[in-house]
Write an enzyme that holds these catalytic residues in place. Sequence first.
Site, PDB file in Angstrom:
ATOM      1  N   ASP A   1       2.581 -10.690  -6.185  1.00  0.00           N
ATOM      2  CA  ASP A   1       1.558 -10.604  -5.133  1.00  0.00           C
ATOM      3  C   ASP A   1       0.580 -11.774  -5.063  1.00  0.00           C
ATOM      4  OD1 ASP A   1       2.477  -8.201  -4.093  1.00  0.00           O
ATOM      5  OD2 ASP A   1       1.405  -7.042  -5.600  1.00  0.00           O
ATOM      6  N   ASP A  46      -3.307  -7.138 -12.880  1.00  0.00           N
ATOM      7  CA  ASP A  46      -4.658  -6.786 -13.328  1.00  0.00           C
ATOM      8  C   ASP A  46      -4.716  -5.421 -14.018  1.00  0.00           C
ATOM      9  OD1 ASP A  46      -4.225  -5.583 -10.866  1.00  0.00           O
ATOM     10  OD2 ASP A  46      -6.346  -5.554 -10.355  1.00  0.00           O
ATOM     11  N   GLY A  78       4.413  -4.048 -12.526  1.00  0.00           N
ATOM     12  CA  GLY A  78       5.547  -4.437 -11.680  1.00  0.00           C
ATOM     13  C   GLY A  78       6.223  -5.685 -12.221  1.00  0.00           C
ATOM     14  N   ARG A  88       0.665  -4.583  -1.177  1.00  0.00           N
ATOM     15  CA  ARG A  88      -0.092  -3.376  -0.843  1.00  0.00           C
ATOM     16  C   ARG A  88      -1.557  -3.681  -0.627  1.00  0.00           C
ATOM     17  NH1 ARG A  88       1.621   0.896  -5.174  1.00  0.00           N
ATOM     18  NH2 ARG A  88       2.926  -0.827  -5.796  1.00  0.00           N
ATOM     19  N   THR A 103       3.017 -11.451 -11.435  1.00  0.00           N
ATOM     20  CA  THR A 103       3.124 -10.492 -10.333  1.00  0.00           C
ATOM     21  C   THR A 103       3.541 -11.253  -9.085  1.00  0.00           C
ATOM     22  OG1 THR A 103       1.834  -9.186  -8.755  1.00  0.00           O
ATOM     23  CG2 THR A 103       0.583 -10.663 -10.128  1.00  0.00           C
ATOM     24  N   ASP A 131      -2.256 -12.075  -6.293  1.00  0.00           N
ATOM     25  CA  ASP A 131      -3.614 -11.604  -5.980  1.00  0.00           C
ATOM     26  C   ASP A 131      -4.518 -11.597  -7.210  1.00  0.00           C
ATOM     27  OD1 ASP A 131      -2.198  -9.623  -7.224  1.00  0.00           O
ATOM     28  OD2 ASP A 131      -2.945  -7.996  -5.981  1.00  0.00           O
ATOM     29  N   ARG A 151       5.314   1.443 -16.370  1.00  0.00           N
ATOM     30  CA  ARG A 151       3.942   1.875 -16.126  1.00  0.00           C
ATOM     31  C   ARG A 151       3.701   3.012 -17.111  1.00  0.00           C
ATOM     32  NH1 ARG A 151       4.961  -0.148 -10.670  1.00  0.00           N
ATOM     33  NH2 ARG A 151       3.434  -1.821 -10.443  1.00  0.00           N
TER      34      ARG A 151
END
Length: 327
Positions: free
Chosen positions: A133, A108, A16, A177, A131, A135, A77
Site C-alpha cells: 500500500d 503499521d 499482509g 483500503r 506492504t 502508506d 494475522r
Amino acid sequence: MAKSKVKSIAVLCSGGDSSGMNPCVRAVVRTAVYHGMEVFGVIRGYQGMLDDQIEPMTARSVSNIISRGGTILKTARCLEFMKKSKRKKAITNLQRRGIGGLVVIGGDGSFHGAHYLSMESKIKVVGIPGTIDNDINGTDFTIGYDTAINVAMDAIDKIRDTAASHDRIFFVEVMGRHAGYIALEAGVAAGAEDVLIPEVKTDPDALVKNLRDGLARGKTSSIIVVAEGDDAGGALKIAAVVEKKLGIMSKVTILGHLQRGGSPTAFDRVLASRLGVAAVHELAMGRSRIMVGVVQGKIKTSRLDHAWKVKKPISREMLKLNEILSV
Ligand code: ADP
C-alpha cells in the site's frame, strides 16, 4: 562495523504479504551471518512467536528466494498478540533462545506489536516497511509497492486493449483500503482517464462530466482506476451510479489478490536488500523502536510509532499530473 551489541536476532513477516519480503528476509539473514550473529526465522509472524515456531537460519536457508514472491517465513494475522499476557509468552519464547533483537517486516499493525514487545522486554526491535500500500510514514517506498503497481499497470494495459476495441468504459478496482497510492501511480502509469482514491472525496457528477467531456473530445473508451477504499464504495458501486447518470453501460474488473503476487521487481529487490542490511546494522548498534526506510534515495531511520502516528500525504503533484494527462 564495531562489535555487535546484539548476538542473536530473529526475523519475521507479519500482516499482509507483499512481494519483496523474501529478498528482505534473505538480506536480514545474510547480514546477520556476515557479522557473526546468530539468526532465527519466526514462522507465521506473531502467531509463530506464540506457538514457538522459531527456527535457526543460515545463509543457505535463504538460497534462491530473491526472485520469489510471498514469504518463505509465511505471514499471519494474530489477534491474540494484542493481549499483553499473550505477548509475555512470545517474549519468553524469544528469550529462551537468547534472542536480543527482532526485525519485523510488515505494516503499521505489525509495528504496533513490535513496539509493545520492546516496551515489555529488553528485546530491541527494528521495523522494515513491507506492504503493497505504500502508506507508511518515514519512507518514500514500502517493499512490494513497486511490484504491485507494475502488476496493476500490466492488467490495466490489457484491459485497455479490450476497452479500446469495444469503445467501452471500464472501472478497474485496485487494492488500497485506506490509501490511494497504488491507484494513483498505476493510473498514471497506465494512462487512466480518472483515479478515485480515499484521500480525495469522489464526486460522481464531476466524474460523469469528465467522461462526457472526454466523449465530446473524441475519446471512445475510458478507464477509471478505483482504490477499493474510495468513499464511492468500490468499483461496482461507482460504476452503477455512473451508468445511471451517463446512460452508457460499463464494465468492472477487480484485480484483487493478483496484486500481492509475482516475482518482485528489481526496484523492490534492491529496496528490500538495502533495508534488510540497514535493519541488522541498527540492531547491531543497539538501536531499538525504529523503522528503516528510504527517503530521497537515502536510508533513513525514524521512530517506529511515527509509522502510524504521522500520516503520509498523497502526492498532489501526481493527482494534478493525472488530471493534465487525461485531457
Ligand atoms: P499490517 O502489519 O500489514 O498493518 P495488521 O494490521 O493485520 O497488518 O497487523 C498484523 C499483526 O500485528 C496483527 O495480526 C497483530 O498480531 C499485530 N498487531 C496489530 N495491531 C496491534 C496492536 N495494537 N497491538 C499488538 N499487536 C498488534
